[in-house]
Design a protein around this motif. Structure first.
Motif, PDB file in Angstrom:
ATOM      1  N   CYS A  87       0.824  -1.207   0.000  1.00 37.93           N
ATOM      2  CA  CYS A  87       0.000   0.000   0.000  1.00 37.93           C
ATOM      3  C   CYS A  87       0.864   1.264   0.000  1.00 37.93           C
ATOM      4  O   CYS A  87       0.514   2.268  -0.633  1.00 37.93           O
ATOM      5  CB  CYS A  87      -0.947   0.001   1.200  1.00 37.93           C
ATOM      6  SG  CYS A  87      -2.256  -1.235   1.081  1.00 37.93           S
ATOM      7  N   GLN A  88       1.992   1.214   0.693  1.00 40.66           N
ATOM      8  CA  GLN A  88       2.909   2.351   0.662  1.00 40.66           C
ATOM      9  C   GLN A  88       3.465   2.558  -0.742  1.00 40.66           C
ATOM     10  O   GLN A  88       3.564   3.687  -1.236  1.00 40.66           O
ATOM     11  CB  GLN A  88       4.052   2.125   1.656  1.00 40.66           C
ATOM     12  CG  GLN A  88       3.630   2.246   3.110  1.00 40.66           C
ATOM     13  CD  GLN A  88       4.738   1.843   4.073  1.00 40.66           C
ATOM     14  OE1 GLN A  88       5.706   1.190   3.693  1.00 40.66           O
ATOM     15  NE2 GLN A  88       4.596   2.233   5.329  1.00 40.66           N
ATOM     16  N   ALA A  89       3.814   1.455  -1.405  1.00 38.46           N
ATOM     17  CA  ALA A  89       4.343   1.548  -2.768  1.00 38.46           C
ATOM     18  C   ALA A  89       3.286   2.061  -3.739  1.00 38.46           C
ATOM     19  O   ALA A  89       3.605   2.753  -4.719  1.00 38.46           O
ATOM     20  CB  ALA A  89       4.852   0.179  -3.220  1.00 38.46           C
ATOM     21  N   ALA A  90       2.028   1.747  -3.466  1.00 41.28           N
ATOM     22  CA  ALA A  90       0.946   2.169  -4.362  1.00 41.28           C
ATOM     23  C   ALA A  90       0.769   3.675  -4.394  1.00 41.28           C
ATOM     24  O   ALA A  90       0.312   4.232  -5.401  1.00 41.28           O
ATOM     25  CB  ALA A  90      -0.364   1.522  -3.925  1.00 41.28           C
ATOM     26  N   ARG A  91       1.132   4.347  -3.331  1.00 43.86           N
ATOM     27  CA  ARG A  91       0.854   5.781  -3.250  1.00 43.86           C
ATOM     28  C   ARG A  91       1.579   6.569  -4.339  1.00 43.86           C
ATOM     29  O   ARG A  91       1.057   7.560  -4.852  1.00 43.86           O
ATOM     30  CB  ARG A  91       1.205   6.299  -1.859  1.00 43.86           C
ATOM     31  CG  ARG A  91       0.399   5.607  -0.763  1.00 43.86           C
ATOM     32  CD  ARG A  91       0.548   6.243   0.584  1.00 43.86           C
ATOM     33  NE  ARG A  91      -0.106   7.545   0.622  1.00 43.86           N
ATOM     34  CZ  ARG A  91      -0.177   8.302   1.715  1.00 43.86           C
ATOM     35  NH1 ARG A  91       0.370   7.889   2.836  1.00 43.86           N
ATOM     36  NH2 ARG A  91      -0.784   9.469   1.671  1.00 43.86           N
ATOM     37  N   GLY A  92       2.777   6.125  -4.715  1.00 41.10           N
ATOM     38  CA  GLY A  92       3.490   6.790  -5.796  1.00 41.10           C
ATOM     39  C   GLY A  92       2.765   6.638  -7.127  1.00 41.10           C
ATOM     40  O   GLY A  92       2.698   7.583  -7.926  1.00 41.10           O
ATOM     41  N   TYR A  93       2.197   5.446  -7.370  1.00 36.42           N
ATOM     42  CA  TYR A  93       1.453   5.217  -8.601  1.00 36.42           C
ATOM     43  C   TYR A  93       0.172   6.048  -8.630  1.00 36.42           C
ATOM     44  O   TYR A  93      -0.191   6.618  -9.672  1.00 36.42           O
ATOM     45  CB  TYR A  93       1.109   3.731  -8.744  1.00 36.42           C
ATOM     46  CG  TYR A  93       2.284   2.872  -9.103  1.00 36.42           C
ATOM     47  CD1 TYR A  93       2.617   2.626 -10.433  1.00 36.42           C
ATOM     48  CD2 TYR A  93       3.069   2.295  -8.112  1.00 36.42           C
ATOM     49  CE1 TYR A  93       3.698   1.831 -10.762  1.00 36.42           C
ATOM     50  CE2 TYR A  93       4.154   1.496  -8.437  1.00 36.42           C
ATOM     51  CZ  TYR A  93       4.465   1.266  -9.753  1.00 36.42           C
ATOM     52  OH  TYR A  93       5.548   0.480 -10.082  1.00 36.42           O
ATOM     53  N   LEU A  94      -0.513   6.108  -7.510  1.00 39.20           N
ATOM     54  CA  LEU A  94      -1.758   6.873  -7.462  1.00 39.20           C
ATOM     55  C   LEU A  94      -1.494   8.366  -7.627  1.00 39.20           C
ATOM     56  O   LEU A  94      -2.253   9.074  -8.303  1.00 39.20           O
ATOM     57  CB  LEU A  94      -2.492   6.593  -6.147  1.00 39.20           C
ATOM     58  CG  LEU A  94      -2.966   5.147  -5.964  1.00 39.20           C
ATOM     59  CD1 LEU A  94      -3.561   4.958  -4.581  1.00 39.20           C
ATOM     60  CD2 LEU A  94      -3.990   4.776  -7.035  1.00 39.20           C
ATOM     61  N   ARG A  95      -0.425   8.853  -7.015  1.00 41.85           N
ATOM     62  CA  ARG A  95      -0.056  10.267  -7.173  1.00 41.85           C
ATOM     63  C   ARG A  95       0.227  10.568  -8.640  1.00 41.85           C
ATOM     64  O   ARG A  95      -0.212  11.595  -9.178  1.00 41.85           O
ATOM     65  CB  ARG A  95       1.163  10.574  -6.308  1.00 41.85           C
ATOM     66  CG  ARG A  95       1.643  12.009  -6.359  1.00 41.85           C
ATOM     67  CD  ARG A  95       2.714  12.236  -5.308  1.00 41.85           C
ATOM     68  NE  ARG A  95       3.227  13.588  -5.353  1.00 41.85           N
ATOM     69  CZ  ARG A  95       4.316  13.959  -6.032  1.00 41.85           C
ATOM     70  NH1 ARG A  95       4.991  13.056  -6.709  1.00 41.85           N
ATOM     71  NH2 ARG A  95       4.717  15.199  -6.026  1.00 41.85           N
TER      72      ARG A  95
END
Length: 211
Positions: A87-95
Motif C-alpha cells: 500500500c505504501q508503494a501504491a501511493r506513488g502510482y496513485l499520485r
C-alpha cells in the motif's frame, strides 16, 4: 507496447520504486545464498507476482469492483507487513495517476495495494490485459535485479541474465492471468517462507529497502 505501458515499465518513473527490493533484501537477510536469486525470482513469479499480476488485470477489467479486488488481494496476502508495504508503494502510482487525470479521490486512499493501483492506471490509460500483466512482472523482476547490485557484490551482466532467464516464466504468468475479469478468480498461490522473511524484515536495524 503502448507508450503508457513503456512509461510504467520504466524504472526511472518517480513512484518510489527505488525503496523496494522485490522482497530480495528480506531473503538475503534471512540467509538465502546469492546464487539462489534466480530461483527466488522463479518462486515469486509462480506465487506472489502471479497474484499481483492477476489483481492488476482484474482491476483494469472493471475498476468499479475495486473494493472487491482489494478484499480478494488482502485475503491472499496474509502478512499485514507485506500488505502495508504494498500500500505504501501504491501511493506513488496513485499520485502519478492523479497528475495524469485519474480521479483525485484515489490520492486520499491509503489502503490500495500496488497491483490495484497499477490496474487503475491501466484502465485509465487503456492498456490491454497482457500489457498490464507484463508491466507488473517486469517491475517486480527489475526491482530484484536493481536491488541485488546494492545488496551483493555482483556483475551487472548477471542481473540481466536473470531477467532473460525468467522470460518464459513471465510469459506463463501473462498467459495465465490475462483473461481474468473477476476477483473471485484471483489465484491463491503462496510461498510461506518468502512471506515469513518479508514479515520479519522490519525487525532488522540495518535495512536499505522498505520491502
Amino acid at each position: 507496447m503502448s507508450s503508457h505501458a513503456l512509461l510504467l515499465a520504466d524504472a526511472r518513473l518517480p513512484t518510489g520504486g527505488h525503496t523496494q527490493s522485490g522482497a530480495l533484501e528480506p531473503a538475503l537477510l534471512a540467509g538465502m545464498p546469492e546464487a539462489k536469486i534466480e530461483h527466488f525470482l522463479v518462486a515469486r513469479l509462480r506465487t506472489s507476482i502471479r497474484v499481483d499480476a492477476a489483481t492488476a488485470v482484474v482491476t483494469r477489467a472493471d475498476p468499479e469492483r475495486v473494493e472487491d479486488v482489494i478484499s480478494a488481494w488482502n485475503a491472499r496476502t496474509p502478512s499485514h507487513v507485506v500488505r502495508e508495504a504494498s500500500c505504501q508503494a501504491a501511493r506513488g502510482y496513485l499520485r502519478l495517476g492523479v497528475r495524469g487525470g485519474l480521479d483525485a479521490r484515489w490520492n486520499r486512499r491509503t489502503d490500495v495495494p500496488r497491483p490495484v493501483a497499477v490496474g487503475l492506471l491501466a484502465a485509465h490509460w487503456r492498456l490491454d490485459a497482457e500489457q498490464t500483466a507484463r508491466v507488473v512482472c517486469h517491475d517486480e523482476v527489475q526491482a530484484v535485479a536493481s536491488a541485488a547490485l546494492k545488496l551483493a557484490p555482483l556483475d551487472p551482466i548477471d542481473t540481466v541474465g536473470w531477467s532473460l532467464g525468467v522470460a518464459d516464466e513471465i510469459d506463463e504468468v501473462v498467459d495465465a492471468v490475462r483473461e481474468l475479469t473477476s476477483p473471485d478468480h484471483l489465484p491463491a498461490a503462496t510461498a510461506p517462507l518468502l512471506e515469513l522473511w518479508q514479515h520479519a524484515h522490519p525487525t532488522h536495524t540495518r535495512r536499505l529497502f522498505r520491502a
